[in-house]
Write an enzyme that holds these catalytic residues in place. Structure first.
Site, PDB file in Angstrom:
ATOM      1  N   SER A   5       0.846  -1.186   0.000  1.00 37.53           N
ATOM      2  CA  SER A   5       0.000   0.000   0.000  1.00 37.53           C
ATOM      3  C   SER A   5       0.880   1.235   0.000  1.00 37.53           C
ATOM      4  O   SER A   5       2.061   1.180   0.371  1.00 37.53           O
ATOM      5  CB  SER A   5      -0.892  -0.004   1.248  1.00 37.53           C
ATOM      6  N   TYR A  45      -1.623  -1.136  10.246  1.00 36.70           N
ATOM      7  CA  TYR A  45      -1.757  -1.291   8.795  1.00 36.70           C
ATOM      8  C   TYR A  45      -0.481  -0.829   8.101  1.00 36.70           C
ATOM      9  O   TYR A  45       0.053  -1.526   7.227  1.00 36.70           O
ATOM     10  CB  TYR A  45      -2.964  -0.476   8.309  1.00 36.70           C
TER      11      TYR A  45
END
Length: 258
Positions: A150, A163
């Site tokens: 990401s 995350y």
């Protein structure tokens, strides 16, 4: 098996996509199936996987939906064995399954909340690519491992430390595998998507203030869609990427460059 004249022909190729029932994973699975691959999609929702498999079969190639929790080591091992038994030796694996977790200030984030994200987004990727690599080494014909990261691995993400840490960890892990497994003809790369319109991002994209702040920073002026990763998946699965390993393919509409 691929065509000598078309390095992107995946006829006879077997691919696994975790989190393949929707969003980015399903977009990659469509690209692989269109190119001729047999595709196993893994996820936790049998209903979602069955719906996705029905759509993927329209491309005319075998599709295997496999219910699997990537945080369960035994389940991942069994799922990969099932792929081997029903589709054949694995040629590529896209470790895409992930969760976002809650937006929680770091001082209020418990260790359990932190680990509830890393168990899926980092440990789950590790278990997936490890078992895929075992199949590839046993087959003795190389292969391609892909971890989905990401932009959170490159930009600060307030209130999402688990995350961000997981996605940065995925990138480093794939680099490690690229070096270690090259002797087996296995390459390992990372895909880093930008802002994609998926179930995970739906809350943010529905917020007008968020859209007004973020979309103008995307040079192509739209959110990504699942199919925007289809080409990257085919390339990384195919012989066209035979000399491409230890890299990150950023698919973000130019976001990080603007």
């Amino acid at each position: 098996m691929t065509s000598d004249s078309n390095p992107f022909d995946l006829t006879g190729h077997v691919a696994v996509v975790t989190g393949g029932g929707s969003g980015i994973g399903l977009g990659m699975a469509h690209g692989l199936a269109r190119a001729g691959a047999s595709v196993a999609i893994m996820g936790r929702s049998a209903h979602r996987l069955d719906e996705a498999a029905a759509a993927l079969r329209a491309h005319g190639n075998p599709v295997l939906p496999v219910v699997c929790d990537v945080t369960d080591e035994d389940a991942v091992t069994a799922a990969m064995a099932r792929v081997r038994g029903e589709l054949g030796w694995l040629d590529s694996c896209f470790a895409n399954a992930g969760v976002r977790g809650r937006f929680t200030p770091v001082l209020e984030t418990s260790l359990e909340e932190f680990r509830s994200v890393t168990r899926v987004d980092l440990d789950g990727v590790f278990l997936t690519v490890r078992e895929a690599a075992r199949q590839m080494i046993a087959a003795g014909r190389g292969g391609s491992l892909v971890g989905v990261s990401s932009l959170g691995a490159y930009q600060g993400m307030p209130r999402q430390p688990a995350y961000a840490a997981s996605k940065a960890g995925v990138t480093s892990m794939m680099d490690s595998l690229a070096v270690e497994l090259a002797k087996h003809g296995i390459r390992a790369n990372t895909i880093a998507p930008g802002w994609f319109d998926t179930e995970m991002t739906s809350e943010g994209l529905a917020d007008e203030r968020f859209r007004d702040r973020v979309l103008p920073r995307v040079p192509v002026r739209r959110w990504g869609a699942g199919d925007d990763l289809a080409g990257a998946a085919v390339y990384l699965a195919s012989p066209a990427s035979a000399y491409h390993t230890g890299d990150v393919l950023r698919v973000d509409g130019g976001y990080l460059k603007f």
